[in-house]
Design an enzyme around this catalytic site. Structure first.
Site, PDB file in Angstrom:
ATOM      1  N   SER A 119      14.872   8.385 -40.277  1.00 34.10           N
ATOM      2  CA  SER A 119      14.357   8.104 -38.955  1.00 34.10           C
ATOM      3  C   SER A 119      13.793   9.387 -38.334  1.00 34.10           C
ATOM      4  O   SER A 119      12.926  10.019 -38.929  1.00 34.10           O
ATOM      5  CB  SER A 119      15.470   7.479 -38.116  1.00 34.10           C
ATOM      6  N   ASP A 178      10.953  -2.760 -40.506  1.00 33.09           N
ATOM      7  CA  ASP A 178      11.656  -1.776 -39.676  1.00 33.09           C
ATOM      8  C   ASP A 178      11.215  -1.877 -38.220  1.00 33.09           C
ATOM      9  O   ASP A 178      10.029  -1.762 -37.924  1.00 33.09           O
ATOM     10  CB  ASP A 178      11.374  -0.370 -40.209  1.00 33.09           C
ATOM     11  N   HIS A 193      16.412  -1.044 -40.241  1.00 26.81           N
ATOM     12  CA  HIS A 193      15.965   0.340 -40.066  1.00 26.81           C
ATOM     13  C   HIS A 193      16.377   1.159 -41.281  1.00 26.81           C
ATOM     14  O   HIS A 193      17.552   1.481 -41.459  1.00 26.81           O
ATOM     15  CB  HIS A 193      16.609   0.895 -38.788  1.00 26.81           C
TER      16      HIS A 193
END
Length: 528
Positions: free
Chosen positions: A241, A467, A497
């Protein structure tokens, strides 16, 4: 100020724990040895590159890290160890004042020293997530990688135990996160602007010294110092991320020091704050659409709607009603519209959490807001004891140090139609979130990060088509921005995610093959 959805793996940790309802959090534990650092690295840091780390039993994570207890040993009995590394407070003055960075590690299971590659450093995102808490909590997921690496993570500057940014106190944060984040009239807009200014003023008052020093470029330089102190010639890295943005900035600054690196759940480095938020609006709407379709297609009778459109209409109706009348939830606390939006967004980070969203919605339709409020607490970093981690404060501080644009109320009102078109549910929420850095006391660095990394070793970049927080397109943009021959793109056709922690065998094979054996996967590989 709305709570913008994070780009963070740590959210999965806190949700799982909160929804256990009798939750417990893992952190870190025990013994160690000193290892000399190399002074031949590329980051000038005075004598800090030769410091020795005093690895010892970890304490339980403090409230700023998310609270909880020390973790259990890994399979085979390996204990988690923690240490503190000193880094320059201001990287423009490397011989000046220092700050302490909290580190955690699990030593490699390799019996033969020739099998040990070095340290594999993790950043799980946010920005603002505590790596010291997160890595041990998910340590079993990375046990294969421990065959050749010491697993290492850290609390970046401004986060957790690393000179944490602090703003409001716990009672003030309860009020702050319950307040209306999608204003409907002039009075509500004025109130939102007032609360934003109060929050930002509190950050300056309580953390003014560290606020100018928490940009991603500072964290990247910290990682290069870490590489040297850990004794590694190259930085081996897994960024998840926001950790992909951090990794990209590192690769830009130190391309010749990149070892084997993987970026998962990739931030689009070509976007500014507005474009990133608009992308998240589309991403979360897509995830909500996928949830609604799955609920009505895979269960005999979806309890929250008869068909996908009905599911989304009922959610919109619930949010509209909460704007006028919050639901009873946890003691004196209620489920407000803002809390419900946070809770719904939180549940979309993983397909595994869709069942909690279903139960939370079903309960809310029956007048009980507890589950959606628990999900919201996970998003905002509220611990089970009522204290808050510094996830939100650090998230805003790092984003505002990085992002140059400063948006006004007029800017947001002009952009609202585009955001609403992108997401009827999350559009207003994310558009008004652009005000987070308005009146911030520190200027932002750039429109977007520079991640060009000519001369770097290959970096595996994985995008997940479903995502919500880091939409799939970001992976392609990152691979291109890193440069020809550097970004190696992999597509995972899945939900949630990130990809590696999904357990997908194809993704795991590609990542493990590169990190453990140096086998560069074919760019364009598709896993489903």
């Amino acid at each position: 100020m709305p709570t913008r959805p994070h780009r963070s793996r740590t959210l999965l940790l806190s949700t799982a724990l909160v929804l256990a309802v009798a939750a417990s959090v893992s952190a870190c534990s025990d013994s160690g040895s000193d290892e000399p650092g190399s002074q031949n690295g590329s980051t000038p840091a005075g004598g800090l590159a030769s410091q020795k780390l005093d690895w010892s039993n970890c304490k339980a994570p403090d409230d700023a890290q998310g609270g909880g207890t020390a973790p259990s040993p890994l399979p085979g009995g390996t204990e988690w160890q923690c240490a503190t590394m000193k880094a320059p407070l201001d990287w423009d003055r490397p011989d000046g004042d220092t700050l302490d960075l909290a580190l955690v590690r699990a030593k490699t299971s390799a019996k033969d020293k020739d099998q040990r590659i070095g340290s594999l450093i993790f950043n799980f995102g946010g920005p603002g997530g505590s790596g010291v808490s997160t890595l041990p909590a998910f340590g079993d997921s990375y046990e294969t990688l421990r065959k050749r690496y010491d697993l290492v993570s850290f609390d970046p500057r401004g986060v957790g135990r690393s000179s944490p940014v602090t703003c409001l106190d716990d009672e003030q944060l309860d009020d702050f996160f319950q307040a209306d984040s999608t204003p409907d009239d002039a009075a509500e807009r004025a109130d939102l602007m007032k609360r934003t200014k109060q929050f930002n003023n509190a950050c300056e008052k309580n953390s003014g010294t560290v606020l100018p020093q928490v940009a991603t470029t500072d964290a990247a330089r910290d990682m290069d110092l870490m590489r040297q102190v850990l004794g590694d010639e190259k930085l081996h890295y897994m960024g998840i991320s926001y950790g992909t943005e951090l990794g990209g900035v590192y690769a830009h600054l130190f391309p010749d020091k990149v070892g084997r690196a993987v970026f998962d759940a990739v931030v689009d480095p070509t976007q500014n704050a507005e474009q990133g938020s608009l992308g998240q609006a589309k991403g979360f709407q897509l995830a909500l659409d996928n949830y609604a379709e799955a609920c009505t297609a895979t269960t005999e009778e979806c309890p929250v709607g008869s068909d996908p459109e009905d599911v989304k209409k009922r959610i919109a109706d619930l949010l509209a009603s909460l704007d006028k009348k919050p639901l009873p939830a946890d003691g004196e606390r209620k489920l407000t519209q803002s809390a419900a939006l946070n809770g719904i967004a939180q549940s979309l980070y993983s397909e595994d959490f869709w069942e909690y969203l279903t139960q939370g919605l079903e309960d809310a339709y029956d007048g009980d807001g507890r589950i959606l409020l628990a999900l919201s607490d996970s998003m905002t970093g509220r611990n089970l004891n009522g204290s808050y981690s510094n996830l939100q404060a650090a998230n805003i501080a790092i984003n505002c140090a990085d992002d140059k644009p400063r948006y006004t109320e007029a800017d947001v009102r002009e952009k609202l139609p585009e955001f609403r078109k992108a997401s009827p549910v999350f559009g207003d929420f994310l558009a008004w979130g652009l005000l987070s850095c308005t009146d911030w006391p520190v200027s932002g660095a750039a429109e977007h990060p520079d991640v060009s990394a000519e001369g770097s070793a290959p970096i595996v970049v994985i995008g997940n088509t479903g995502d919500p927080a880091t939409p799939y397109e970001g992976a392609r943009q990152m691979a291109r921005a890193l440069g020809k021959g550097v970004g190696i793109e992999i597509t995972y056709k899945g939900q949630g995610h990130g990809a590696y922690d999904s357990g997908n065998a194809c993704v795991r094979k590609a990542v493990d093959g590169y990190l453990l054996n140096g086998t560069v996967p074919q760019s364009g590989t598709v896993c489903s």
